[in-house]
Design a protein around this motif. Structure first.
Motif, PDB file in Angstrom:
ATOM      1  N   THR A   1       0.811  -1.217   0.000  1.00 24.13           N
ATOM      2  CA  THR A   1       0.000   0.000   0.000  1.00 24.13           C
ATOM      3  C   THR A   1       0.847   1.271   0.000  1.00 24.13           C
ATOM      4  O   THR A   1       0.301   2.366   0.022  1.00 24.13           O
ATOM      5  CB  THR A   1      -0.927   0.023   1.229  1.00 24.13           C
ATOM      6  N   ASP A   2       2.145   1.116  -0.015  1.00 21.48           N
ATOM      7  CA  ASP A   2       3.058   2.254  -0.037  1.00 21.48           C
ATOM      8  C   ASP A   2       3.441   2.532  -1.495  1.00 21.48           C
ATOM      9  O   ASP A   2       4.109   1.719  -2.144  1.00 21.48           O
ATOM     10  CB  ASP A   2       4.304   1.942   0.786  1.00 21.48           C
ATOM     11  N   ALA A   3       3.016   3.684  -2.021  1.00 21.38           N
ATOM     12  CA  ALA A   3       3.265   4.014  -3.423  1.00 21.38           C
ATOM     13  C   ALA A   3       4.753   4.073  -3.736  1.00 21.38           C
ATOM     14  O   ALA A   3       5.178   3.705  -4.831  1.00 21.38           O
ATOM     15  CB  ALA A   3       2.598   5.346  -3.774  1.00 21.38           C
ATOM     16  N   ALA A   4       5.551   4.534  -2.777  1.00 24.65           N
ATOM     17  CA  ALA A   4       6.994   4.617  -3.002  1.00 24.65           C
ATOM     18  C   ALA A   4       7.610   3.228  -3.169  1.00 24.65           C
ATOM     19  O   ALA A   4       8.487   3.012  -4.018  1.00 24.65           O
ATOM     20  CB  ALA A   4       7.668   5.355  -1.848  1.00 24.65           C
ATOM     21  N   VAL A   5       7.156   2.281  -2.368  1.00 20.52           N
ATOM     22  CA  VAL A   5       7.650   0.902  -2.475  1.00 20.52           C
ATOM     23  C   VAL A   5       7.248   0.308  -3.818  1.00 20.52           C
ATOM     24  O   VAL A   5       8.044  -0.343  -4.499  1.00 20.52           O
ATOM     25  CB  VAL A   5       7.107   0.040  -1.320  1.00 20.52           C
ATOM     26  N   LEU A   6       6.007   0.545  -4.207  1.00 18.17           N
ATOM     27  CA  LEU A   6       5.532   0.036  -5.495  1.00 18.17           C
ATOM     28  C   LEU A   6       6.309   0.650  -6.651  1.00 18.17           C
ATOM     29  O   LEU A   6       6.685  -0.033  -7.604  1.00 18.17           O
ATOM     30  CB  LEU A   6       4.037   0.332  -5.656  1.00 18.17           C
ATOM     31  N   ASN A   7       6.540   1.946  -6.569  1.00 12.52           N
ATOM     32  CA  ASN A   7       7.277   2.621  -7.624  1.00 12.52           C
ATOM     33  C   ASN A   7       8.693   2.048  -7.748  1.00 12.52           C
ATOM     34  O   ASN A   7       9.206   1.873  -8.856  1.00 12.52           O
ATOM     35  CB  ASN A   7       7.344   4.123  -7.347  1.00 12.52           C
ATOM     36  N   SER A   8       9.291   1.724  -6.630  1.00 14.98           N
ATOM     37  CA  SER A   8      10.620   1.115  -6.646  1.00 14.98           C
ATOM     38  C   SER A   8      10.565  -0.252  -7.324  1.00 14.98           C
ATOM     39  O   SER A   8      11.459  -0.616  -8.101  1.00 14.98           O
ATOM     40  CB  SER A   8      11.145   0.972  -5.218  1.00 14.98           C
ATOM     41  N   GLN A   9       9.502  -1.001  -7.047  1.00 19.66           N
ATOM     42  CA  GLN A   9       9.331  -2.300  -7.697  1.00 19.66           C
ATOM     43  C   GLN A   9       9.177  -2.147  -9.206  1.00 19.66           C
ATOM     44  O   GLN A   9       9.744  -2.917  -9.984  1.00 19.66           O
ATOM     45  CB  GLN A   9       8.115  -3.036  -7.130  1.00 19.66           C
ATOM     46  N   LEU A  10       8.417  -1.131  -9.620  1.00 16.85           N
ATOM     47  CA  LEU A  10       8.192  -0.912 -11.049  1.00 16.85           C
ATOM     48  C   LEU A  10       9.504  -0.567 -11.751  1.00 16.85           C
ATOM     49  O   LEU A  10       9.729  -0.978 -12.897  1.00 16.85           O
ATOM     50  CB  LEU A  10       7.167   0.203 -11.264  1.00 16.85           C
ATOM     51  N   GLU A  11      10.367   0.174 -11.079  1.00 17.74           N
ATOM     52  CA  GLU A  11      11.678   0.480 -11.652  1.00 17.74           C
ATOM     53  C   GLU A  11      12.494  -0.802 -11.835  1.00 17.74           C
ATOM     54  O   GLU A  11      13.199  -0.967 -12.841  1.00 17.74           O
ATOM     55  CB  GLU A  11      12.430   1.472 -10.760  1.00 17.74           C
TER      56      GLU A  11
END
Length: 258
Positions: free
Chosen positions: A167-177
């Motif tokens: 649920t943490d957008a920053a964590v998800l964004n890191s995964q997408l990178e």
């Protein structure tokens, strides 16, 4: 927009997500419109077979005509049509089930499901709608989506289906990178406990991502160190071949290996 059409669509969505049966009063409250207006819309939808009224409760539910519309969509969905053979080959190679999905709003719609090769009883998941952030298919698409679309997805409500849902957008964004670098996405019990997924993006003739294909199965089989890399390679190779089948230009997106 044509307001009456918009309200009719809202009724269908309410019945699909809040049903299975809702009455006129309930729908009027949810839509914020007068009961006579909702009743008139329901009678029109009923006449077209898009909703049906339960005789005992007088409440409404989705109608059989929607099945025909859904099947027509799948029959004309080029990604699904082109993926049939590739998905079967991947299922045989990985020994697991394979899903093909497209992004619709903030959910992934499963448009094709190739069963795992073994003969155990399996449930067809075509038509399943899964929050994008909880599945490998969604992450694979989001990672290679246009920047504005990726920002929209990350700024939206991030679903919680299990304790592992992110649920943490920053964590998800890191995964997408990371996905953009490796060319494949992972899901570790984020949509269902015990289940995992490995998926890669699929590109169309314009070079833009059009969906994803991936393997789904028990976490202990998919994400075991001895199997994960081999499955990831197979998924990525299959996605590349499917992309080429769809006319994607060679060179593709960075990290996708098209």
């Amino acid at each position: 927009m044509v307001q009456s059409v918009q309200r009719a669509v809202q009724i269908l969505r309410e019945l699909s997500t809040s049903g299975p049966r809702l009455g006129v009063t309930e729908l009027a409250d949810r839509l914020g419109v007068a009961k006579p207006t909702v009743h008139a819309l329901l009678r029109t939808l009923e006449g077209e077979g898009l909703v049906v009224q339960d005789r005992e409760s007088a409440k409404y539910q989705l109608g059989p005509a929607l099945v025909g519309l859904g099947n027509a969509y799948l029959d004309t969905q080029e990604l699904r049509t082109r993926s049939l053979t590739w998905a079967d080959l991947l299922a045989t190679r990985a020994g697991e089930a394979v899903w093909v999905g497209v992004l619709t709003g903030d959910h992934v719609l499963v448009v094709h499901h190739a069963f795992r090769p073994e003969g155990a009883v399996q449930i067809l998941e075509v038509g399943a709608s899964i929050p994008w952030s909880t599945c490998a298919l969604g992450k694979a698409v989001a990672a290679f989506a246009p920047e504005a679309e990726r920002r929209r997805l990350l700024a939206g409500d991030l679903a919680v289906l299990t304790g592992a849902s992110i649920t943490d957008a920053a964590v998800l964004n890191s995964q997408l990178e990371q996905v953009r670098g490796t060319g494949y996405a992972l899901e570790d019990q984020e949509s269902a406990l015990g289940d995992a997924g490995i998926a890669a993006p699929v590109f169309g003739r314009s070079g833009e991502v059009v969906g994803a294909i991936g393997v789904v199965g028990p976490v202990e089989r998919l994400l075991a160190e001895s199997a994960r890399q081999d499955i990831a390679v197979a998924v990525r190779e299959t996605a590349r071949n499917l992309s080429r089948d769809l006319g994607a230009p060679r060179g593709g997106a960075r990290g996708a290996g098209v």
